[in-house]
Design a protein around this motif. Structure first.
Motif, mmCIF file in Angstrom:
data_model
loop_
_atom_site.group_PDB
_atom_site.id
_atom_site.type_symbol
_atom_site.label_atom_id
_atom_site.label_comp_id
_atom_site.label_asym_id
_atom_site.label_seq_id
_atom_site.Cartn_x
_atom_site.Cartn_y
_atom_site.Cartn_z
ATOM 1 N N LEU A 131 0.854 -1.186 0.000
ATOM 2 C CA LEU A 131 0.000 0.000 0.000
ATOM 3 C C LEU A 131 0.887 1.233 0.000
ATOM 4 O O LEU A 131 1.812 1.336 0.810
ATOM 5 C CB LEU A 131 -0.890 0.036 1.247
ATOM 6 C CG LEU A 131 -1.685 -1.225 1.601
ATOM 7 C CD1 LEU A 131 -2.546 -0.965 2.834
ATOM 8 C CD2 LEU A 131 -2.527 -1.685 0.434
ATOM 9 N N ILE A 142 0.939 5.179 0.631
ATOM 10 C CA ILE A 142 0.150 6.236 1.263
ATOM 11 C C ILE A 142 0.154 7.478 0.376
ATOM 12 O O ILE A 142 1.191 7.863 -0.188
ATOM 13 C CB ILE A 142 0.709 6.562 2.661
ATOM 14 C CG1 ILE A 142 0.622 5.318 3.559
ATOM 15 C CG2 ILE A 142 -0.030 7.734 3.298
ATOM 16 C CD1 ILE A 142 -0.777 4.805 3.782
ATOM 17 N N TRP A 196 -8.969 3.834 3.959
ATOM 18 C CA TRP A 196 -8.659 3.473 2.577
ATOM 19 C C TRP A 196 -8.506 4.698 1.692
ATOM 20 O O TRP A 196 -7.732 4.673 0.719
ATOM 21 C CB TRP A 196 -9.730 2.544 2.029
ATOM 22 C CG TRP A 196 -9.430 2.038 0.643
ATOM 23 C CD1 TRP A 196 -10.102 2.305 -0.505
ATOM 24 C CD2 TRP A 196 -8.340 1.182 0.264
ATOM 25 N NE1 TRP A 196 -9.521 1.662 -1.565
ATOM 26 C CE2 TRP A 196 -8.435 0.966 -1.135
ATOM 27 C CE3 TRP A 196 -7.304 0.574 0.962
ATOM 28 C CZ2 TRP A 196 -7.539 0.171 -1.831
ATOM 29 C CZ3 TRP A 196 -6.396 -0.213 0.273
ATOM 30 C CH2 TRP A 196 -6.516 -0.413 -1.110
ATOM 31 N N VAL A 248 -4.972 5.786 1.109
ATOM 32 C CA VAL A 248 -4.094 4.954 0.286
ATOM 33 C C VAL A 248 -4.198 5.433 -1.155
ATOM 34 O O VAL A 248 -5.278 5.450 -1.739
ATOM 35 C CB VAL A 248 -4.480 3.471 0.386
ATOM 36 C CG1 VAL A 248 -3.603 2.621 -0.532
ATOM 37 C CG2 VAL A 248 -4.374 2.984 1.822
ATOM 38 N N VAL A 282 -1.731 0.815 -4.953
ATOM 39 C CA VAL A 282 -1.178 -0.473 -4.550
ATOM 40 C C VAL A 282 -0.193 -0.908 -5.626
ATOM 41 O O VAL A 282 -0.277 -0.490 -6.780
ATOM 42 C CB VAL A 282 -2.272 -1.547 -4.365
ATOM 43 C CG1 VAL A 282 -3.260 -1.135 -3.296
ATOM 44 C CG2 VAL A 282 -2.991 -1.836 -5.672
ATOM 45 N N ALA A 330 -5.590 3.376 -6.194
ATOM 46 C CA ALA A 330 -6.453 2.751 -5.196
ATOM 47 C C ALA A 330 -7.884 3.232 -5.284
ATOM 48 O O ALA A 330 -8.807 2.532 -4.832
ATOM 49 C CB ALA A 330 -5.900 3.012 -3.796
ATOM 50 N N VAL A 369 -3.944 0.521 8.218
ATOM 51 C CA VAL A 369 -3.684 1.959 8.115
ATOM 52 C C VAL A 369 -4.166 2.672 9.372
ATOM 53 O O VAL A 369 -3.454 3.513 9.946
ATOM 54 C CB VAL A 369 -4.358 2.541 6.860
ATOM 55 C CG1 VAL A 369 -4.189 4.057 6.817
ATOM 56 C CG2 VAL A 369 -3.782 1.904 5.594
#
Length: 513
Positions: free
Chosen positions: A96, A98, A111, A114, A117, A155, A190
């Motif tokens: 992941l 950030i 989420w 994020v 990915v 994401a 997270v």
């Protein structure tokens, strides 16, 4: 001291600025070892049920370790297996990335923080684990030990529970798993990390590896890909390619050098069989022969034999069977509930909690023993989880609390023992807390691996080391008692016969041998 001017130490900016959050294209290439290098890489120990089953331990909470940003490498590079080491293992993972500063966010918000990915490979040298004490710094922090890429998948719009991770070694698929049933969902990771640590744009979280991780040697090529096969366009990270080479310099000249034992070898390869090790010796096995012996005698007889050996606190009291007339025999697995507290239930009661993990990890012949502190004012298991235990081949369920859906649970084939039915849900009185540790159930201590025997008289806990001895002695006791009953039926008095004195004992020996 001289009067020479001293050059001041260079200043260090502890939180360098990263590019702000931005919208990523579905497959945007990036340079993880250069301008896109993360400020920090945080890795999770265990997450995929398939890997947890291999390791034989189920974590109750996520636990992490740090990898240096200098360990990051790009696709197409090489990783050196340090000279003098043997057990370099790959771990294909979903990374992941950030996208914006993240501090104290909720799971619901997490989420959105994020940005993307991508594929990752969490390489480690198991030869060096013995000196790391869980930090994994030297065993997993070497240069090139965290390849990332080759592309970022946006994401936004992705379902984090519908991603796929695959790994190939020399073109052969060795890992293939999905994020559908992770023990710790990505949003939880997270949110959990952000409680104490500010996550900055560009930081990377490695989310665990599925089963299939194993050892690679110089000359082999490892490829990892993350994709969302069911999403529109099936976005993918592309294959992250790393070639293994032999290192030029030995390790340990200034500190801990390589050491290998059977545990490290088995965990590096993924199993004792894969490591070409002999099967581990088990101190006790509940064989079919032992099960048959235990099934042939009552718990009352077993209890008396345990008492003769000084064990009188081995009955799980206050519980009644759903299947009168049925014998339950198996090895204990344990689940512990603590008293309900609203904030703790909010953190531990939902999702893939300890209760669900306990039931999901049962194996054939297991008896799940649940510590509910004798609290019968709510359910501790219902029909769905009892059905799951039955489907997995478990031998029974014992709780010193209540059962929801009692009629439906009773209708199943699996026997269960409890204080009776209760319609209330778990959160009324309990928080599911942890699994596979020593618990108190019905007034007695139960450890994972204890042998549990139940019938209409109740439930017994037998220490594994005593099972064979207790079973044989109980069989002999019941033979004696059957013979005594025959004498009583013929009109003999019980004085001197029950228990038998020397004369009666001699007669018994003569007539039955």
């Amino acid at each position: 001291m001289t009067d020479e001017a001293v050059t001041p130490a260079p200043t260090f900016e502890p939180a360098r600025s990263f590019a702000p959050a931005r919208s990523f294209a579905p497959a945007r290439s990036f340079d993880p070892a250069g301008r896109d290098r993360p400020g920090k890489v945080i890795a999770l120990h265990l997450n995929y049920p398939s890997r947890i089953a291999q390791r034989g331990r189920t974590p109750s909470q996520p636990s992490y370790f740090l990898k240096p940003s200098t360990s990051v490498a790009a696709s197409g590079g090489v990783i050196e297996r340090p000279l003098g080491t043997e057990l370099l293992a790959f771990e294909g993972e979903i990374a992941l990335v950030i996208g914006r500063e993240t501090r104290r966010v909720s799971r619901e918000e997490a989420w959105a923080h994020v940005a993307a990915v991508t594929a990752a490979n969490d390489f480690g040298v198991y030869d060096l684990r013995w000196a790391d004490k869980g930090s994994n710094l030297r065993s997993k922090g070497g240069d090139g030990f965290t390849p990332l890429g080759p592309a970022l998948v946006d994401a936004a719009g992705l379902d984090p529970t519908a991603l796929r991770i695959r790994t190939w070694v020399d073109g052969a698929l060795v890992q293939d798993d999905r994020t559908t049933d992770l023990v710790f969902p990505f949003a939880q990771l997270v949110a959990d990390l952000s409680e104490l640590i500010t996550l900055e744009p560009g930081d990377v979280i490695l989310t665990g590896t599925p089963a299939g991780s194993s050892v690679v040697r110089p000359g082999q090529v490892v490829e990892v890909e993350v994709d969302a096969p069911d999403a529109p366009g099936a976005p993918t990270s592309g294959r992250l390619v790393t070639r293994v080479v032999e290192g030029a310099a030995p390790t340990g000249a200034h500190g801990a050098g390589p050491q290998i034992d059977e545990l490290q070898r088995a965990e590096a390869w993924g199993s004792r069989e894969a490591a070409e090790l002999p099967p581990a010796e088990s101190p006790f096995e509940l064989t079919d022969e032992l099960r048959a012996k235990l099934a042939s005698v009552g718990t009352a007889t077993l209890s008396s034999q345990l008492r003769k050996r000084g064990l009188d606190q081995v009955t799980i009291d206050g519980v009644r069977p759903t299947h009168p007339g049925t014998k339950m025999i198996g090895r204990a697995r344990t689940l512990r509930f603590i008293p309900n507290r609203e904030d703790l239930f909010a953190a531990h009661g939902g999702g893939y909690n300890a209760q669900k993990r306990a039931f999901d990890s049962l194996k054939p012949g297991d008896v799940l023993v649940i510590e509910a502190r004798g609290e019968a004012g709510t359910g501790t298991v219902g029909d769905i989880l009892a059905l799951r235990a039955q489907q997995l081949g478990a031998a029974g369920i014992v709780t010193d609390g209540g059962i929801r859906d009692l009629a439906a649970v009773t209708a199943l084939d699996i026997p269960a023992y409890s204080q009776g039915g209760h319609p209330a849900v778990l959160g009324r009185r309990h928080v599911p807390w942890d699994v596979d540790l020593t618990v108190a159930c019905g007034g007695t201590a139960v450890q994972p691996g204890d042998v549990i025997v139940g019938d209409d008289d109740g439930v017994l806990v037998i220490p594994p080391a005593l099972v064979a001895e207790i079973a044989d002695a109980a069989i002999e006791q019941e033979r004696e008692e059957a013979w005594i009953a025959e004498q009583v039926a013929r009109g003999e008095g019980v004085d001197g016969l029950y228990p038998m004195n020397a004369a009666w004992k001699a007669r018994y020996e003569k007539e039955t041998r």
